[in-house]
Write a protein that holds these residues in place. Structure first.
Motif, PDB file in Angstrom:
ATOM      1  N   ILE A  81      32.284  74.686   8.292  1.00  0.00           N
ATOM      2  CA  ILE A  81      32.440  75.381   9.562  1.00  0.00           C
ATOM      3  C   ILE A  81      31.168  76.172   9.864  1.00  0.00           C
ATOM      4  O   ILE A  81      30.670  76.158  10.997  1.00  0.00           O
ATOM      5  N   ASP A  82      30.624  76.827   8.848  1.00  0.00           N
ATOM      6  CA  ASP A  82      29.369  77.562   9.019  1.00  0.00           C
ATOM      7  C   ASP A  82      28.239  76.621   9.417  1.00  0.00           C
ATOM      8  O   ASP A  82      27.451  76.917  10.323  1.00  0.00           O
ATOM      9  N   TRP A  83      28.143  75.480   8.749  1.00  0.00           N
ATOM     10  CA  TRP A  83      27.097  74.507   9.049  1.00  0.00           C
ATOM     11  C   TRP A  83      27.251  73.996  10.477  1.00  0.00           C
ATOM     12  O   TRP A  83      26.264  73.887  11.220  1.00  0.00           O
ATOM     13  N   THR A  84      28.476  73.690  10.873  1.00  0.00           N
ATOM     14  CA  THR A  84      28.734  73.194  12.223  1.00  0.00           C
ATOM     15  C   THR A  84      28.344  74.240  13.266  1.00  0.00           C
ATOM     16  O   THR A  84      27.753  73.901  14.294  1.00  0.00           O
ATOM     17  N   ALA A  85      28.637  75.496  12.992  1.00  0.00           N
ATOM     18  CA  ALA A  85      28.266  76.567  13.923  1.00  0.00           C
ATOM     19  C   ALA A  85      26.745  76.659  14.060  1.00  0.00           C
ATOM     20  O   ALA A  85      26.232  76.807  15.180  1.00  0.00           O
ATOM     21  N   ARG A  86      26.024  76.545  12.942  1.00  0.00           N
ATOM     22  CA  ARG A  86      24.555  76.573  13.006  1.00  0.00           C
ATOM     23  C   ARG A  86      24.021  75.387  13.806  1.00  0.00           C
ATOM     24  O   ARG A  86      23.113  75.533  14.623  1.00  0.00           O
ATOM     25  N   MET A  87      24.590  74.209  13.574  1.00  0.00           N
ATOM     26  CA  MET A  87      24.128  73.025  14.291  1.00  0.00           C
ATOM     27  C   MET A  87      24.467  73.110  15.784  1.00  0.00           C
ATOM     28  O   MET A  87      23.692  72.676  16.628  1.00  0.00           O
ATOM     29  N   THR A  88      25.608  73.692  16.102  1.00  0.00           N
ATOM     30  CA  THR A  88      25.987  73.873  17.503  1.00  0.00           C
ATOM     31  C   THR A  88      24.974  74.772  18.189  1.00  0.00           C
ATOM     32  O   THR A  88      24.504  74.463  19.293  1.00  0.00           O
ATOM     33  N   GLY A  89      24.599  75.868  17.534  1.00  0.00           N
ATOM     34  CA  GLY A  89      23.587  76.757  18.090  1.00  0.00           C
ATOM     35  C   GLY A  89      22.261  76.061  18.272  1.00  0.00           C
ATOM     36  O   GLY A  89      21.580  76.244  19.290  1.00  0.00           O
ATOM     37  N   PHE A  90      21.882  75.248  17.307  1.00  0.00           N
ATOM     38  CA  PHE A  90      20.634  74.485  17.389  1.00  0.00           C
ATOM     39  C   PHE A  90      20.635  73.582  18.617  1.00  0.00           C
ATOM     40  O   PHE A  90      19.701  73.591  19.415  1.00  0.00           O
ATOM     41  N   TRP A  91      21.698  72.791  18.785  1.00  0.00           N
ATOM     42  CA  TRP A  91      21.740  71.848  19.895  1.00  0.00           C
ATOM     43  C   TRP A  91      21.896  72.545  21.237  1.00  0.00           C
ATOM     44  O   TRP A  91      21.330  72.106  22.239  1.00  0.00           O
ATOM     45  N   GLU A  92      22.638  73.652  21.271  1.00  0.00           N
ATOM     46  CA  GLU A  92      22.771  74.381  22.531  1.00  0.00           C
ATOM     47  C   GLU A  92      21.420  74.903  22.989  1.00  0.00           C
ATOM     48  O   GLU A  92      21.090  74.819  24.175  1.00  0.00           O
ATOM     49  N   SER A  93      20.607  75.400  22.061  1.00  0.00           N
ATOM     50  CA  SER A  93      19.279  75.888  22.447  1.00  0.00           C
ATOM     51  C   SER A  93      18.394  74.731  22.907  1.00  0.00           C
ATOM     52  O   SER A  93      17.612  74.876  23.849  1.00  0.00           O
ATOM     53  N   ARG A  94      18.529  73.572  22.275  1.00  0.00           N
ATOM     54  CA  ARG A  94      17.750  72.397  22.697  1.00  0.00           C
ATOM     55  C   ARG A  94      18.150  71.952  24.110  1.00  0.00           C
ATOM     56  O   ARG A  94      17.296  71.618  24.925  1.00  0.00           O
ATOM     57  N   PHE A  95      19.444  71.955  24.388  1.00  0.00           N
ATOM     58  CA  PHE A  95      19.907  71.567  25.720  1.00  0.00           C
ATOM     59  C   PHE A  95      19.463  72.588  26.764  1.00  0.00           C
ATOM     60  O   PHE A  95      19.111  72.225  27.886  1.00  0.00           O
TER      61      PHE A  95
END
Length: 107
Positions: A81-95
């Motif tokens: 869940i922590d990893w998914t949250a970090r990846m979500t933040g990564f992709w949201e900033s890219r978008f």
């Protein structure tokens, strides 16, 4: 990626193990014999999958007489869940960056 995440990803990479874990999450505590028919595999195969899930901390067993009752440990998913949250933040900033770029290109 941490070792805990590696172990969890590896344990859940197998579709049969995922199905067993999901069944334990939805049905609660069950025995290996109750998992055999829905899994479509033999008792030794189900036991092997349970062992992998236990090693990942996703399943816990409780002895009752000659049978072991297994239950899911959903809290063990916390590293994923922590990893998914970090990846979500990564992709949201890219978008967001892409959206800014496209807006500048339209001007």
């Amino acid at each position: 990626m941490s070792n805990a995440q590696d172990v969890l990803f590896k344990a859940l990479a197998d579709p049969t193990r995922r199905a067993i874990f999901e069944r334990l999450c939805s049905d609660g505590e069950v025995t290996v014999s109750a998992l055999i028919a829905p899994a479509g595999v033999s008792q030794p195969v189900v036991s092997k999958h349970i062992r992998a899930l236990k090693q990942a901390g996703l399943v816990q067993g409780r002895q009752e007489g000659r049978q072991t009752h297994y239950s899911a440990q959903p809290d063990a998913l916390a590293p994923l869940i922590d990893w998914t949250a970090r990846m979500t933040g990564f992709w949201e900033s890219r978008f967001d960056d892409l959206e800014d770029l496209l807006k500048r290109m339209d001007q």
